[in-house]
Scaffold this active site. Sequence first.
Site, PDB file in Angstrom:
ATOM      1  N   CYS A   4      36.007  38.506  44.284  1.00 23.95           N
ATOM      2  CA  CYS A   4      37.255  38.545  44.672  1.00 23.95           C
ATOM      3  C   CYS A   4      37.414  37.367  43.990  1.00 23.95           C
ATOM      4  O   CYS A   4      37.066  36.687  42.996  1.00 23.95           O
ATOM      5  CB  CYS A   4      36.194  37.423  45.798  1.00 23.95           C
ATOM      6  SG  CYS A   4      37.835  36.169  46.821  1.00 23.95           S
ATOM      7  N   ASP A  30      50.604  29.713  39.692  1.00 24.68           N
ATOM      8  CA  ASP A  30      50.414  31.307  40.187  1.00 24.68           C
ATOM      9  C   ASP A  30      50.767  32.206  38.378  1.00 24.68           C
ATOM     10  O   ASP A  30      51.939  31.562  37.609  1.00 24.68           O
ATOM     11  CB  ASP A  30      51.621  31.388  40.817  1.00 24.68           C
ATOM     12  CG  ASP A  30      51.405  32.990  41.422  1.00 24.68           C
ATOM     13  OD1 ASP A  30      50.725  33.930  42.431  1.00 24.68           O
ATOM     14  OD2 ASP A  30      51.498  33.954  40.486  1.00 24.68           O
ATOM     15  N   HIS A  46      35.428  31.929  51.146  1.00 30.55           N
ATOM     16  CA  HIS A  46      35.510  32.794  51.254  1.00 30.55           C
ATOM     17  C   HIS A  46      35.974  33.462  52.271  1.00 30.55           C
ATOM     18  O   HIS A  46      35.906  33.517  53.320  1.00 30.55           O
ATOM     19  CB  HIS A  46      34.661  33.754  50.533  1.00 30.55           C
ATOM     20  CG  HIS A  46      36.290  35.412  50.398  1.00 30.55           C
ATOM     21  ND1 HIS A  46      36.252  35.514  49.481  1.00 30.55           N
ATOM     22  CD2 HIS A  46      35.943  36.185  51.241  1.00 30.55           C
ATOM     23  CE1 HIS A  46      36.636  36.845  49.827  1.00 30.55           C
ATOM     24  NE2 HIS A  46      36.316  36.787  50.818  1.00 30.55           N
ATOM     25  N   GLY A  92      52.046  41.468  52.852  1.00 31.40           N
ATOM     26  CA  GLY A  92      52.314  41.313  51.566  1.00 31.40           C
ATOM     27  C   GLY A  92      51.008  40.166  51.138  1.00 31.40           C
ATOM     28  O   GLY A  92      51.663  40.716  50.097  1.00 31.40           O
ATOM     29  N   THR A  94      47.858  40.168  48.931  1.00 25.79           N
ATOM     30  CA  THR A  94      47.387  40.885  47.344  1.00 25.79           C
ATOM     31  C   THR A  94      45.962  40.571  47.350  1.00 25.79           C
ATOM     32  O   THR A  94      45.668  41.124  46.604  1.00 25.79           O
ATOM     33  CB  THR A  94      48.376  41.494  46.498  1.00 25.79           C
ATOM     34  OG1 THR A  94      48.932  40.164  45.360  1.00 25.79           O
ATOM     35  CG2 THR A  94      49.562  41.966  47.033  1.00 25.79           C
ATOM     36  N   HIS A  99      45.094  32.094  51.132  1.00 30.71           N
ATOM     37  CA  HIS A  99      45.635  31.555  49.789  1.00 30.71           C
ATOM     38  C   HIS A  99      46.754  30.972  50.506  1.00 30.71           C
ATOM     39  O   HIS A  99      47.837  31.943  51.270  1.00 30.71           O
ATOM     40  CB  HIS A  99      45.574  31.853  48.781  1.00 30.71           C
ATOM     41  CG  HIS A  99      46.366  33.525  49.025  1.00 30.71           C
ATOM     42  ND1 HIS A  99      45.672  35.163  49.005  1.00 30.71           N
ATOM     43  CD2 HIS A  99      47.781  33.396  47.863  1.00 30.71           C
ATOM     44  CE1 HIS A  99      46.505  35.327  48.984  1.00 30.71           C
ATOM     45  NE2 HIS A  99      48.106  35.028  48.750  1.00 30.71           N
TER      46      HIS A  99
HETATM   47  P1  AMP Z   1      49.924  37.051  48.019  1.00 31.60           P
HETATM   48  O1  AMP Z   1      50.787  38.503  46.989  1.00 31.60           O
HETATM   49  O2  AMP Z   1      49.910  36.115  48.640  1.00 31.60           O
HETATM   50  O3  AMP Z   1      47.890  37.656  48.043  1.00 31.60           O
HETATM   51  O4  AMP Z   1      49.467  36.575  46.059  1.00 31.60           O
HETATM   52  C1  AMP Z   1      48.635  36.580  45.220  1.00 31.60           C
HETATM   53  C2  AMP Z   1      48.992  35.658  44.368  1.00 31.60           C
HETATM   54  O5  AMP Z   1      48.222  35.708  43.103  1.00 31.60           O
HETATM   55  C3  AMP Z   1      50.309  36.472  43.521  1.00 31.60           C
HETATM   56  O6  AMP Z   1      51.759  36.378  42.956  1.00 31.60           O
HETATM   57  C4  AMP Z   1      49.930  36.834  42.071  1.00 31.60           C
HETATM   58  O7  AMP Z   1      51.133  36.296  41.049  1.00 31.60           O
HETATM   59  C5  AMP Z   1      48.355  35.199  41.666  1.00 31.60           C
HETATM   60  N1  AMP Z   1      47.613  35.615  40.422  1.00 31.60           N
HETATM   61  C6  AMP Z   1      47.620  36.985  40.925  1.00 31.60           C
HETATM   62  N2  AMP Z   1      45.865  36.877  39.662  1.00 31.60           N
HETATM   63  C7  AMP Z   1      46.327  35.669  39.503  1.00 31.60           C
HETATM   64  C8  AMP Z   1      45.232  34.369  38.064  1.00 31.60           C
HETATM   65  N3  AMP Z   1      44.276  35.848  37.522  1.00 31.60           N
HETATM   66  N4  AMP Z   1      46.090  33.523  38.244  1.00 31.60           N
HETATM   67  C9  AMP Z   1      47.019  32.951  38.849  1.00 31.60           C
HETATM   68  N5  AMP Z   1      47.655  33.649  39.708  1.00 31.60           N
HETATM   69  C10 AMP Z   1      47.144  34.896  40.497  1.00 31.60           C
HETATM   70 ZN    ZN Z   2      36.860  34.457  47.908  1.00 32.35          ZN
END
Ligand code: AMP
Ligand code: ZN
Length: 113
Positions: A4, A30, A46, A92, A94, A99
């Site tokens: 994760c 972010d 988690h 949306g 990802t 979070h």
């Molecule tokens: P979501 O699309 O709501 O699942 O948000 C996931 C967020 O995590 C996105 O805005 C990504 O830009 C951010 N993200 C992904 N990998 C990283 C990382 N290594 N460090 C900081 N943010 C990240």
């Molecule tokens: Zn996790």
Amino acid sequence: MEDCLFCKIIDGEIPSKKVYEDEYVYAFLDIDPKAPFHAVFVPKKHIKSPADINAENSLYVAKIYEAISAVAKSENLENGFRVVANCGKDGGQTVGHLHFHLLARRYLQWPPG
Ligand code: AMP
Ligand code: ZN
């Protein structure tokens, strides 16, 4: 939890730019900001998504909102901000670890696209 991304960020296995941390919450900038200020707040447990919040774990959500309020003050977000929690495919989401996005320092259109 193994594999994760956000659990690895909490554990420090993957680097992040920390903006807040306490016993329950970790928050970081972010990597692909959607506003001039964009931080991500995660529970130090988690939980997969907003659909998995329940009576056993909802304290983490309360602590996240307290953390958001503290960061909004320390970052002087007096013009306002938006908190977003994406859920599942249509929402949306990802990354499969609950979070909350804190977006600020620009006008945020409503409703979002
Ligand atoms: P979501 O699309 O709501 O699942 O948000 C996931 C967020 O995590 C996105 O805005 C990504 O830009 C951010 N993200 C992904 N990998 C990283 C990382 N290594 N460090 C900081 N943010 C990240
Ligand atoms: Zn996790």
